[in-house]
Design an enzyme around this catalytic site. Sequence first.
Site, PDB file in Angstrom:
ATOM      1  N   GLY A  10       0.812  -1.210   0.000  1.00 57.83           N
ATOM      2  CA  GLY A  10       0.000   0.000   0.000  1.00 57.83           C
ATOM      3  C   GLY A  10       0.841   1.253   0.000  1.00 57.83           C
ATOM      4  O   GLY A  10       2.064   1.224   0.157  1.00 57.83           O
ATOM      5  N   LEU A  12       1.094   3.834   2.198  1.00 60.07           N
ATOM      6  CA  LEU A  12       1.844   4.115   3.417  1.00 60.07           C
ATOM      7  C   LEU A  12       2.861   3.019   3.709  1.00 60.07           C
ATOM      8  O   LEU A  12       4.006   3.309   4.059  1.00 60.07           O
ATOM      9  CB  LEU A  12       0.895   4.264   4.606  1.00 60.07           C
ATOM     10  CG  LEU A  12       1.572   4.487   5.952  1.00 60.07           C
ATOM     11  CD1 LEU A  12       2.427   5.753   5.941  1.00 60.07           C
ATOM     12  CD2 LEU A  12       0.549   4.537   7.078  1.00 60.07           C
ATOM     13  N   ASP A  35      -2.722 -13.972   5.439  1.00 56.06           N
ATOM     14  CA  ASP A  35      -3.944 -13.270   5.808  1.00 56.06           C
ATOM     15  C   ASP A  35      -3.904 -12.983   7.309  1.00 56.06           C
ATOM     16  O   ASP A  35      -4.023 -13.890   8.136  1.00 56.06           O
ATOM     17  CB  ASP A  35      -5.156 -14.145   5.459  1.00 56.06           C
ATOM     18  CG  ASP A  35      -6.479 -13.450   5.740  1.00 56.06           C
ATOM     19  OD1 ASP A  35      -6.481 -12.401   6.415  1.00 56.06           O
ATOM     20  OD2 ASP A  35      -7.522 -13.974   5.290  1.00 56.06           O
ATOM     21  N   TRP A  60      -8.313  -1.982   6.327  1.00 53.25           N
ATOM     22  CA  TRP A  60      -9.468  -1.692   5.469  1.00 53.25           C
ATOM     23  C   TRP A  60      -9.628  -0.178   5.487  1.00 53.25           C
ATOM     24  O   TRP A  60      -9.820   0.429   6.539  1.00 53.25           O
ATOM     25  CB  TRP A  60     -10.714  -2.370   6.034  1.00 53.25           C
ATOM     26  CG  TRP A  60     -11.971  -2.100   5.251  1.00 53.25           C
ATOM     27  CD1 TRP A  60     -12.635  -0.905   5.125  1.00 53.25           C
ATOM     28  CD2 TRP A  60     -12.721  -3.046   4.473  1.00 53.25           C
ATOM     29  NE1 TRP A  60     -13.740  -1.034   4.335  1.00 53.25           N
ATOM     30  CE2 TRP A  60     -13.831  -2.344   3.914  1.00 53.25           C
ATOM     31  CE3 TRP A  60     -12.572  -4.398   4.205  1.00 53.25           C
ATOM     32  CZ2 TRP A  60     -14.772  -2.973   3.110  1.00 53.25           C
ATOM     33  CZ3 TRP A  60     -13.518  -5.012   3.398  1.00 53.25           C
ATOM     34  CH2 TRP A  60     -14.602  -4.311   2.856  1.00 53.25           C
ATOM     35  N   THR A  61      -9.543   0.479   4.323  1.00 53.11           N
ATOM     36  CA  THR A  61      -9.572   1.938   4.276  1.00 53.11           C
ATOM     37  C   THR A  61     -10.785   2.509   3.542  1.00 53.11           C
ATOM     38  O   THR A  61     -10.932   3.728   3.474  1.00 53.11           O
ATOM     39  CB  THR A  61      -8.295   2.474   3.601  1.00 53.11           C
ATOM     40  OG1 THR A  61      -8.192   1.932   2.279  1.00 53.11           O
ATOM     41  CG2 THR A  61      -7.055   2.084   4.408  1.00 53.11           C
ATOM     42  N   TYR A 123     -16.675   2.288   9.888  1.00 51.65           N
ATOM     43  CA  TYR A 123     -15.226   2.331   9.668  1.00 51.65           C
ATOM     44  C   TYR A 123     -14.517   2.840  10.927  1.00 51.65           C
ATOM     45  O   TYR A 123     -13.541   2.242  11.396  1.00 51.65           O
ATOM     46  CB  TYR A 123     -14.893   3.220   8.473  1.00 51.65           C
ATOM     47  CG  TYR A 123     -13.421   3.539   8.367  1.00 51.65           C
ATOM     48  CD1 TYR A 123     -12.514   2.561   7.975  1.00 51.65           C
ATOM     49  CD2 TYR A 123     -12.940   4.809   8.679  1.00 51.65           C
ATOM     50  CE1 TYR A 123     -11.154   2.843   7.894  1.00 51.65           C
ATOM     51  CE2 TYR A 123     -11.586   5.099   8.596  1.00 51.65           C
ATOM     52  CZ  TYR A 123     -10.701   4.118   8.205  1.00 51.65           C
ATOM     53  OH  TYR A 123      -9.362   4.394   8.141  1.00 51.65           O
ATOM     54  N   LYS A 127     -11.700   0.819  13.546  1.00 51.46           N
ATOM     55  CA  LYS A 127     -10.380   1.309  13.934  1.00 51.46           C
ATOM     56  C   LYS A 127     -10.308   1.553  15.442  1.00 51.46           C
ATOM     57  O   LYS A 127      -9.268   1.336  16.066  1.00 51.46           O
ATOM     58  CB  LYS A 127     -10.044   2.596  13.168  1.00 51.46           C
ATOM     59  CG  LYS A 127      -9.937   2.412  11.661  1.00 51.46           C
ATOM     60  CD  LYS A 127      -8.821   1.447  11.275  1.00 51.46           C
ATOM     61  CE  LYS A 127      -7.451   2.043  11.450  1.00 51.46           C
ATOM     62  NZ  LYS A 127      -6.379   1.132  10.946  1.00 51.46           N
TER      63      LYS A 127
END
Length: 207
Positions: A10, A12, A35, A60-61, A123, A127
């Site tokens: 990704g 970042l 995973d 997950w973004t 979301y 987090k």
Amino acid sequence: MNILVTGSAGMLGAAVVDRMGRDGSVTGVDLPDGDLTLESAVGALFEKYRPDWVIHCAAWTDVDGAENDRELSLAVNAGATANLAAACAGSGAGLTYVSTDYVFDGTGDGHDEDDPRRPINHYGLTKARGEEVVEALETPWQIVRTSWLFGDGASNFVKTMRRLLGERETLTVVDDQRGCPTYSADLAEILAFLVRGGHRGIFHGTN
């Protein structure tokens, strides 16, 4: 220090691998390597790489997508983090968890590190659950909240706007949100500083 970076494919994660490689041994892993929602996969990665510190960039973004796939987004952002936290606790490794301003409700002029978590969407909840797991660790840990990342990668807000400006004369964009666009390479520098110093706690890292 032997550092393991998750989500290395990704935007970042790639920036963190590049930055941390200047200071010592760093290994980047992504979904093809294991995973993280599976405890056995995390155990295998720890057995193979034996990290002293883990920088957890995998996540997950998709904010809107989390509403439609609640179970999977929770597994990725909270379940995988719990697996990594357990492995770190067992091995004595440190853990840096990259989080988000979505753990707050967005009211007021801004948020401090010790403000209570009040997510208002799924979301943000996923987090926040990840943060709770990390905070419970007795081994070294860091939670670093950031926002609106942009940088090298397939897509981000800046690239999307540039593309659309080349395709359309006018754009329709939400105007009721405020945030701090943050360059991924700058955040990688912050993470390197925190890991090198072994600082413990919650930190906000934005431009």
